[in-house]
Design an enzyme around this catalytic site. Structure first.
Site, mmCIF file in Angstrom:
data_model
loop_
_atom_site.group_PDB
_atom_site.id
_atom_site.type_symbol
_atom_site.label_atom_id
_atom_site.label_comp_id
_atom_site.label_asym_id
_atom_site.label_seq_id
_atom_site.Cartn_x
_atom_site.Cartn_y
_atom_site.Cartn_z
ATOM 1 N N HIS A 1 -3.907 6.952 2.030
ATOM 2 C CA HIS A 1 -4.003 5.655 1.680
ATOM 3 C C HIS A 1 -5.631 5.107 2.013
ATOM 4 O O HIS A 1 -5.917 5.556 3.287
ATOM 5 C CB HIS A 1 -3.080 4.864 2.051
ATOM 6 C CG HIS A 1 -3.508 3.202 1.768
ATOM 7 N ND1 HIS A 1 -3.651 2.737 0.499
ATOM 8 C CD2 HIS A 1 -3.464 2.248 2.841
ATOM 9 C CE1 HIS A 1 -3.936 1.384 0.597
ATOM 10 N NE2 HIS A 1 -3.777 1.269 1.797
ATOM 11 N N ASN B 1 -9.895 -0.817 -1.034
ATOM 12 C CA ASN B 1 -8.639 -0.589 -0.861
ATOM 13 C C ASN B 1 -8.027 -1.193 -1.949
ATOM 14 O O ASN B 1 -7.946 -2.330 -2.336
ATOM 15 C CB ASN B 1 -8.112 -1.461 0.466
ATOM 16 C CG ASN B 1 -6.461 -1.120 0.626
ATOM 17 O OD1 ASN B 1 -6.031 -0.752 -0.386
ATOM 18 N ND2 ASN B 1 -6.036 -1.658 1.506
ATOM 19 N N CYS C 1 0.691 -1.276 -0.052
ATOM 20 C CA CYS C 1 -0.086 -0.081 -0.031
ATOM 21 C C CYS C 1 0.983 1.345 0.112
ATOM 22 O O CYS C 1 0.092 2.238 -0.422
ATOM 23 C CB CYS C 1 -0.897 -0.057 1.100
ATOM 24 S SG CYS C 1 -2.082 -1.418 1.138
HETATM 25 C C1 LIG Z 1 -10.469 -5.849 8.953
HETATM 26 C C2 LIG Z 1 -10.869 -5.096 9.835
HETATM 27 C C3 LIG Z 1 -12.037 -4.384 9.213
HETATM 28 C C4 LIG Z 1 -11.690 -5.905 10.992
HETATM 29 O O1 LIG Z 1 -12.392 -4.984 11.861
HETATM 30 P P1 LIG Z 1 -12.055 -5.068 13.615
HETATM 31 O O2 LIG Z 1 -13.032 -4.145 14.130
HETATM 32 O O3 LIG Z 1 -10.691 -5.267 13.567
HETATM 33 O O4 LIG Z 1 -12.938 -6.512 13.537
HETATM 34 P P2 LIG Z 1 -12.178 -7.938 14.239
HETATM 35 O O5 LIG Z 1 -11.119 -8.452 13.291
HETATM 36 O O6 LIG Z 1 -11.865 -7.523 15.516
HETATM 37 O O7 LIG Z 1 -13.223 -8.877 14.035
HETATM 38 C C5 LIG Z 1 -14.516 -8.702 14.924
HETATM 39 C C6 LIG Z 1 -15.355 -9.509 14.606
HETATM 40 O O8 LIG Z 1 -16.081 -9.586 13.084
HETATM 41 C C7 LIG Z 1 -16.047 -10.637 12.467
HETATM 42 N N1 LIG Z 1 -15.731 -10.314 10.947
HETATM 43 C C8 LIG Z 1 -14.526 -9.837 10.241
HETATM 44 N N2 LIG Z 1 -14.854 -9.779 9.033
HETATM 45 C C9 LIG Z 1 -16.255 -9.927 9.033
HETATM 46 C C10 LIG Z 1 -17.279 -9.263 8.060
HETATM 47 N N3 LIG Z 1 -16.849 -9.131 6.622
HETATM 48 N N4 LIG Z 1 -18.450 -9.421 8.199
HETATM 49 C C11 LIG Z 1 -18.945 -9.885 9.464
HETATM 50 N N5 LIG Z 1 -18.088 -10.119 10.400
HETATM 51 C C12 LIG Z 1 -16.748 -10.235 10.392
HETATM 52 C C13 LIG Z 1 -15.021 -11.451 13.288
HETATM 53 O O9 LIG Z 1 -14.883 -12.695 12.897
HETATM 54 C C14 LIG Z 1 -14.779 -10.815 14.689
HETATM 55 O O10 LIG Z 1 -15.997 -11.958 15.008
HETATM 56 P P3 LIG Z 1 -15.582 -12.754 16.484
HETATM 57 O O11 LIG Z 1 -15.464 -11.437 17.449
HETATM 58 O O12 LIG Z 1 -16.767 -13.483 16.536
HETATM 59 O O13 LIG Z 1 -14.089 -13.300 16.559
HETATM 60 C C15 LIG Z 1 -10.050 -4.179 10.622
HETATM 61 O O14 LIG Z 1 -9.264 -4.741 11.357
HETATM 62 C C16 LIG Z 1 -9.163 -3.244 9.527
HETATM 63 O O15 LIG Z 1 -9.648 -2.757 8.752
HETATM 64 N N6 LIG Z 1 -7.836 -3.682 9.669
HETATM 65 C C17 LIG Z 1 -6.779 -3.313 8.927
HETATM 66 C C18 LIG Z 1 -6.797 -3.815 7.450
HETATM 67 C C19 LIG Z 1 -6.037 -2.978 6.455
HETATM 68 O O16 LIG Z 1 -6.015 -1.862 6.558
HETATM 69 N N7 LIG Z 1 -5.349 -3.712 5.616
HETATM 70 C C20 LIG Z 1 -4.461 -3.130 4.643
HETATM 71 C C21 LIG Z 1 -3.370 -2.602 5.186
HETATM 72 S S1 LIG Z 1 -2.941 -1.506 4.027
#
Ligand SMILES: CC(C)(COP(=O)(O)OP(=O)(O)OC[C@H]1O[C@@H](n2cnc3c(N)ncnc32)[C@H](O)[C@@H]1OP(=O)(O)O)[C@@H](O)C(=O)NCCC(=O)NCCS
Length: 343
Positions: free
Chosen positions: A260, A290, A120
């Site tokens: 980004h 993204n 990214c």
């Molecule tokens: C991926 C992201 C959106 C997840 O959000 P979060 O608030 O951190 O959520 P978590 O990973 O803690 O997951 C919370 C719950 O949601 C669930 N979940 C994950 N994806 C899901 C989806 N698409 N739909 C529904 N539930 C989902 C998980 O399984 C978890 O369930 P659990 O509590 O029963 O285990 C977030 O972590 C994120 O954006 N991270 C950065 C990613 C990124 O920027 N990547 C590229 C870098 S350049």
């Protein structure tokens, strides 16, 4: 920490081109593929839809379209380009570089080039690399492209990653600046200990393709979202702050923050930590998701569409990505060159 002493001309962005595929992948579409909901995706990420290629479309195709738009806008032919740098984590092939394929597709007969793998942060790494050649006085027209076909490496069985990514490309042309507009300074970082939190395990020399790597779904992106999230929020603010400080600049003096687009909550948290009002922040994640190396040129395009990039504006670009990689660039917007330019 003071910025490096400048003895050469600055490099400035004189043109911009974009391409996103027409095909849409909406949150409602994803609801049919994995256990998720439009509400979860919108509130946790800010994404409403992404543009994705028809399966089998290579990254070079998107690059070539964005590059041609940038050339047309500038009113020059591809044979005028000296160098092509493609930032991507989804190259057409491992060998040759996607830059070679693009050079042939657009017929940039005089250009040499190479790819940069900075995830990214790839576009900002490529932008500052290209700027070095312009500032050195050895190259006068450098095409910098950020492009990714993330739909080729996203696991549509993994709801935690497949909702985040889309496909797209953005291209800029760098040329010597006649004045003090252009790239002012940059500050990049890398922390390879973060590799395990966001990576694609197989397909390289560590795990060459085999039946086992395919069976174990190792040719798809894997990430620990929460860890990446926290790192990104901290680094966006910390490195941007250091870059501004060493240039004697405060957030109040910055006209536009082009960051980004990984997650709306990351963008908003970085905005708050840096103290920017929302009016200074560019957001288009709802439309594209993204797109990895393409987000920053696509966001520059959105800012131009919205009339928010004016000649003389001080612009802060920032990215955090797999690696981990961090990129920040401070630039004085010069306005684009060529036919019908307003930005
Ligand atoms: C991926 C992201 C959106 C997840 O959000 P979060 O608030 O951190 O959520 P978590 O990973 O803690 O997951 C919370 C719950 O949601 C669930 N979940 C994950 N994806 C899901 C989806 N698409 N739909 C529904 N539930 C989902 C998980 O399984 C978890 O369930 P659990 O509590 O029963 O285990 C977030 O972590 C994120 O954006 N991270 C950065 C990613 C990124 O920027 N990547 C590229 C870098 S350049």
């Amino acid at each position: 920490m003071t910025p490096p002493v400048r003895t050469t001309r600055r490099a400035r962005i004189t043109s911009l081109g974009r391409y996103v595929p027409e095909r849409l992948l909406t949150n409602a579409d994803l609801e049919k593929i994995v256990e998720t909901s439009d509400e979860w995706i919108r509130t946790r990420t800010g994404i409403e839809r992404r543009h994705v290629v028809e399966p089998g479309t290579p990254t070079s195709e998107l690059c070539a379209k964005a590059a041609r738009e940038a050339l047309d806008r500038r009113g020059i032919g591809a044979e005028e380009l000296d160098l092509i740098i493609v930032a991507t984590v989804t190259p057409d092939m491992v060998v040759p570089a996607t830059a070679c394929v693009v050079q042939d597709k657009i017929q940039a007969t005089r250009a040499w080039g190479f790819d940069i793998s900075g995830a990214c942060s790839g576009f900002l790494y490529a932008l500052t690399t290209g700027a070095q050649f312009v500032e050195a006085g050895t190259h006068s027209k450098v095409m910098v492209i950020g492009a990714d076909v993330m739909s080729a490496i996203v696991d549509y069985q993994d709801r935690a990653t497949c909702v985040l990514f889309g496909d797209g490309a953005g291209a800029v042309i760098l040329e010597p600046s006649p004045d003090d507009s252009g790239l002012v300074d940059f500050l990049h970082e890398m922390d390879g200990s973060g590799a395990r939190y966001l990576h694609m395990p197989a397909g390289g020399s560590a795990h060459p393709a085999s039946h086992e790597t395919v069976d174990k779904r190792m040719h798809f992106v894997r990430q620990e979202g929460a860890h990446v999230f926290k790192y990104a929020v901290r680094k966006f603010a910390e490195v941007s702050q250091r870059l501004l400080e060493r240039n004697g600049t405060s957030p109040e003096q910055v006209d536009l923050f082009v960051t980004h687009q990984a997650n709306l909550r990351i963008i908003d948290a970085a905005r708050d930590r840096l103290g920017f009002p929302d009016s200074k922040v560019v957001k288009n994640i709802h439309e594209y998701g993204n797109t990895t190396a393409a987000t920053i040129p696509l966001a520059l395009g959105t800012a131009l569409d919205q009339g928010r990039l004016r000649r003389g504006d001080l612009v802060l670009l920032a990215s955090v990505g797999a690696g981990f990689t961090v990129g920040t660039v401070l630039l004085r917007w010069s306005g684009l060159e060529g036919k019908g330019q307003h930005g």
